[in-house]
Write a protein that holds these residues in place. Structure first.
Motif, mmCIF file in Angstrom:
data_model
loop_
_atom_site.group_PDB
_atom_site.id
_atom_site.type_symbol
_atom_site.label_atom_id
_atom_site.label_comp_id
_atom_site.label_asym_id
_atom_site.label_seq_id
_atom_site.Cartn_x
_atom_site.Cartn_y
_atom_site.Cartn_z
ATOM 1 N N ALA B 378 0.814 -1.216 0.000
ATOM 2 C CA ALA B 378 0.000 0.000 0.000
ATOM 3 C C ALA B 378 0.851 1.272 0.000
ATOM 4 N N CYS B 379 2.098 1.177 0.445
ATOM 5 C CA CYS B 379 2.886 2.397 0.639
ATOM 6 C C CYS B 379 3.300 3.025 -0.690
ATOM 7 N N PRO B 380 2.833 4.245 -0.954
ATOM 8 C CA PRO B 380 3.160 4.896 -2.223
ATOM 9 C C PRO B 380 4.618 5.334 -2.304
ATOM 10 N N GLU B 384 8.685 0.224 4.012
ATOM 11 C CA GLU B 384 8.162 -0.982 4.640
ATOM 12 C C GLU B 384 7.562 -0.617 5.995
ATOM 13 N N PRO B 385 6.293 -0.218 5.980
ATOM 14 C CA PRO B 385 5.678 0.272 7.220
ATOM 15 C C PRO B 385 5.765 -0.715 8.384
ATOM 16 N N TYR B 386 5.621 -2.018 8.129
ATOM 17 C CA TYR B 386 5.667 -2.979 9.240
ATOM 18 C C TYR B 386 7.005 -2.892 9.958
ATOM 19 N N SER B 413 -1.997 5.195 4.255
ATOM 20 C CA SER B 413 -2.406 4.006 3.495
ATOM 21 C C SER B 413 -2.043 2.720 4.225
ATOM 22 N N CYS B 414 -0.909 2.730 4.930
ATOM 23 C CA CYS B 414 -0.466 1.515 5.618
ATOM 24 C C CYS B 414 -1.433 1.144 6.729
ATOM 25 N N SER B 415 -1.756 2.092 7.607
ATOM 26 C CA SER B 415 -2.700 1.803 8.688
ATOM 27 C C SER B 415 -4.052 1.396 8.111
HETATM 28 S S1 SF4 Z 1 1.931 6.771 5.933
HETATM 29 FE FE1 SF4 Z 1 2.446 4.622 5.645
HETATM 30 S S2 SF4 Z 1 1.845 4.227 3.537
HETATM 31 FE FE2 SF4 Z 1 1.940 6.445 3.725
HETATM 32 S S3 SF4 Z 1 4.032 6.987 3.106
HETATM 33 FE FE3 SF4 Z 1 4.078 6.692 5.313
HETATM 34 S S4 SF4 Z 1 4.675 4.585 5.584
HETATM 35 FE FE4 SF4 Z 1 4.026 4.772 3.480
#
Ligand code: SF4
Ligand code: SF4
Lengths: 334, 444
Positions: B378-380, B384-386, B413-415
């Motif tokens: 999902a991350c634009p 790596e959000p996790y 987007s990640c959440s």
């Molecule tokens: S909020 Fe999450 S999805 Fe959006 S840019 Fe940051 S890490 Fe990526």
């Protein structure tokens, strides 16, 4: 107007996706293969599946409640998936108590000893299966024949799997043209009328499940497709070099646990890489190891080992193979 | 195949309840409170004192440095106080409170609806006008516009991008503006083109606003070098970097600005404000705000004077519904919660959304990450959000820097995508702040 309002950081909305929804979609995706195996292996498949599922759920519950003293999470569906996949990896005439041992190892050792869902490095169902394969090699390699053994459980009529027939034949120095008389046609392989673990036989049913997983966005195509491509390419080359000493690529694709493994086990979230680049490395690795074991190894089938070996590399892959960052390639001009 | 940005993104339910509601003028309140810091940068310095009479459009706080913006009175009346007020974030912020008397405008402001097409001023004069009018990015970023228009030596802008994406669910103010103020918008674009020396201007609009796309395509034929592009609906397409990538396939480098790839992005609301400033002599004293949400009787779009209490807007939309749990300033993905509806509408208020209590609290987070990779997909920004979440939780901030946490645009987007409902962005924000502090410490 002076009511207390909730103050929280963004985002203020959610996709509605949940762990349990994903898991239950995996269960749905396994349903066609389950239906086929119940049709082919009848009684035995039913008994083994039910025992595997019940024991996985039970052991997860007991371990979480009494050993770890945490709130049991069996409703998230992950133990159900492990139970189903473990059963799919077992022959349908396996005595019930061996199934129970498999479940203890899968849940207890494969999953809970590492801290439960999300922390286990190896696919729990495969840990269970490989443990049983090593501990009960005879039971684990006796394969009931489909349809004929529908009404029986332990005393089912058994026979060799196509992979074993090929391995033995080639070992004796027979040519593929001789061996192919003893093995099912590609169409039969596709429909699953062969000996094997109860859930791995019917390619067509597993592919229906694959489509379901893609449509519901539970998984992406990368891992299964990279495994298939590697197996086809590798066995294709060997086959082109010497078609008499090597089975054809389609045969390799349709036999053994390739479909089940590539679609349902290698794609296990917890034990596979997080993004396409890593997924390709993982899938190619599994494909290569599978073929090496099949062609040169001691066992006729190698996908379980291949997946477990590549599972071990996942932390490394995740650490060193990074997704392409936005704005990474271009140099700043000033 | 419609254009869009290739990496990441999610598709939240659109819920554009107020899309068919024409812009209405919100009646004047009794008083307004105008914060002196409504933009990114240094707060403005007040130039009025308690008891002063002011008129609409009169300068009441002066821009303080290059990255700052003038503030004008949005009403006529008497300055009642310069005391701090509770702003929408719940903190006390300096503001100028004015008690309204009548509606007297400064001379020289053309309030007729005639569209003045001919641009007589030179590029330099235009920038001065825009600067004086206190214009900031109205899409929500509130970055002072004249800064973005000052092209540094050695750089060139060949394409101007106009952001009509409005990718946040619920919000419709830009949509209505494009339908109702198309000619003014076009002249505004011509002004920006002239200032930047750009030959082309591309307007990006998501394909869920087909009426606006058709209308602007039609109107734009009367103006040279303006092209309208429909975009596939995907959040966060309104992000500058994503929009640039979608429209002209250029990738703004990490830590860089759009100008590094020869472009500048302005929102449609900002562009309209530019038109009004240079062609009509009108500083930024009002803006279009969407008021919407489940349970809101009359969701709509209102032209609101800056400083008006949000409660007035809610009244106009049929009053506060029985069941309100959360009020959000901005969109549901990136907006900020408001803890009192008495807080004022500011230059950055693009919409106000009321959520019923049931939707106000987050779902319960599950005990652990199931490593599904959906946040990575999902991350634009290709992060790596996790992993960032994990590192922030374990306070391994120094490892977050090479993982490029500073590139995070906080799009959420990640959440949004996480099936385990983990508050990923909360922790990533925390880590990002720590990393920025580290970088600052290193520089000094
Ligand atoms: S909020 Fe999450 S999805 Fe959006 S840019 Fe940051 S890490 Fe990526
Ligand atoms: S989306 Fe949530 S559960 Fe999935 S990998 Fe990211 S953090 Fe983990």
């Amino acid at each position: 107007m002076n009511k207390l309002l909730v103050v929280s950081p963004s985002p203020h909305t959610h996709s509605g996706e949940s762990t349990s929804r994903l898991m239950y979609n995996v269960v749905l995706a396994l349903a066609p293969a389950l239906a086929v195996t119940l049709f082919y292996f009848g009684m035995g498949a039913l008994v083994v599946t039910l025992i595997s599922i019940t024991s996985c759920l039970l052991f997860e519950y007991l371990i979480q409640k009494f050993l770890l003293k945490v709130k049991p999470t069996i409703s998230d569906g992950s133990a159900l998936v492990t139970g189903l996949i473990l059963a799919f990896n077992l022959p349908s005439n396996l005595p019930w108590w061996i199934v129970v041992i498999g479940a203890i190892i899968a849940i207890g050792v494969g999953k809970m000893s590492f801290g439960g869902l999300g922390n286990n490095p190896f696919n729990p169902a495969l840990v269970g299966r490989v443990f049983l394969l090593i501990s009960f090699p005879v039971h684990m390699t006796s394969w009931p024949l489909p349809i004929e053994s529908r009404m029986s459980y332990i005393n089912a009529v058994t026979g060799a799997t196509p992979l074993a027939i090929v391995k033995e034949g080639l070992g004796k120095g027979d040519t593929m043209s001789v061996i192919s008389e003893q093995i099912p046609s590609h169409m039969q392989l596709f429909m699953g009328t062969m000996g094997g673990s109860l859930g791995e036989i019917a390619a067509f049913a597993l592919i229906i499940g694959f489509v379901w997983l893609l449509v519901t966005k539970v998984i992406t195509w990368h891992i299964p497709v990279s495994i298939f491509t590697t197996i086809v390419a590798f066995t294709g080359i060997l086959w082109l070099i010497n078609p008499q000493a090597n089975a054809d690529p389609l045969f390799h694709l349709l036999t053994g646990g390739v479909m089940l493994g590539a679609i349902f086990m290698a794609t296990d979230y917890v034990t596979s890489p997080m993004h396409p680049k890593g997924m390709w490395i993982f899938g190619v690795g599994i494909g290569l190891i599978t073929v090496i074991i099949r062609v040169w190894g001691a066992y006729p089938e190698g996908i379980s080992f291949a997946i477990l070996i590549m599972n071990a590399f996942v932390p490394l892959i995740n650490r060193y193979v990074k997704p392409k960052r936005f704005g990474e390639e271009v140099k700043k001009n000033g | 195949m419609l254009k869009t940005f290739p990496k990441g993104g999610v598709h939240p339910a659109e819920k554009k309840l107020s899309a068919s509601r024409p812009i209405e003028v919100l009646p004047l309140p009794e008083q307004v409170s105008i914060p002196i810091a409504q933009h990114i940068g240094t707060p403005a310095t007040p130039v009025v004192a308690k008891g002063d009479s002011v008129r609409v459009g009169q300068l009441i706080a002066k821009s303080n440095g290059f990255v700052s913006a003038n503030i004008h009175s949005s009403v006529s009346g008497v300055v009642e106080s310069l005391d701090p007020i509770l702003d929408s974030s719940g903190y006390k912020k300096p503001a100028i409170t004015i008690k309204i008397e009548g509606d007297e405008w400064m001379e020289g402001i053309d309030r007729t609806a005639d569209v003045k097409k001919e641009i007589s001023l030179s590029a330099e004069e235009l920038i001065v006008k825009i600067n004086e009018a206190g214009i900031v990015g109205l899409g929500g970023a509130t970055f002072p516009s004249h800064v973005k228009l000052a092209v540094p030596k050695g750089k060139k802008v060949d394409v101007l991008i106009i952001n009509g994406v409005e990718c946040e669910p619920y919000l419709t103010s830009d949509h209505r503006l494009m339908l109702e103020k198309a000619d003014e918008l076009m002249v505004g674009i011509m002004v920006l083109k002239k200032v930047l020396g750009a030959e082309r201007a591309l307007i990006g609009i998501e394909n869920n606003k087909r009426d606006a796309i058709a209308h602007l395509k039609n109107v734009s034929t009367g103006y040279p070098g303006i092209e309208v592009y429909p975009l596939r609906v995907k959040y966060p397409q309104g992000g500058e970097k994503q929009l640039i990538k979608a429209l002209i396939k250029r990738e703004v480098p990490s830590g860089g600005l759009p100008i590094d790839v020869g472009t500048v992005v302005h929102n449609v609301g900002t562009t309209l404000a530019v038109y009004e400033a240079v062609q009509k002599g009108k500083p930024l004293v009002e803006r279009i705000v969407t008021i919407t949400g489940k349970g809101v009787k009359n969701p709509g779009n209102y032209l609101v004077r800056i400083g008006t209490p949000i409660s007035k807007l809610i009244e106009a939309a049929g009053g506060l519904p029985e069941d309100v749990g959360k009020v959000v300033n901005g969109g549901p993905m990136m907006g900020k919660t408001i803890n009192s509806v008495e807080a004022p509408v500011t230059k950055g208020t693009s919409g106000v959304i009321l959520f019923p209590s049931k939707e106000s609290l987050r779902g319960e987070a599950q005990p652990s990450c199931i490593r599904c990779g959906k946040c990575v997909a999902a991350c634009p920004m290709g992060l790596e959000p996790y992993l960032l979440n994990q590192l922030a939780q374990r306070r391994l901030y120094d490892r977050m820097e090479p993982e490029r946490v500073v590139d995070c645009m906080e799009c959420g987007s990640c959440s949004f995508a996480c099936p385990a409902n983990l508050p990923l962005l909360d922790y990533i924000r925390l880590g990002k702040a720590e990393v920025f502090a580290m970088i600052r410490a290193r520089k000094s």
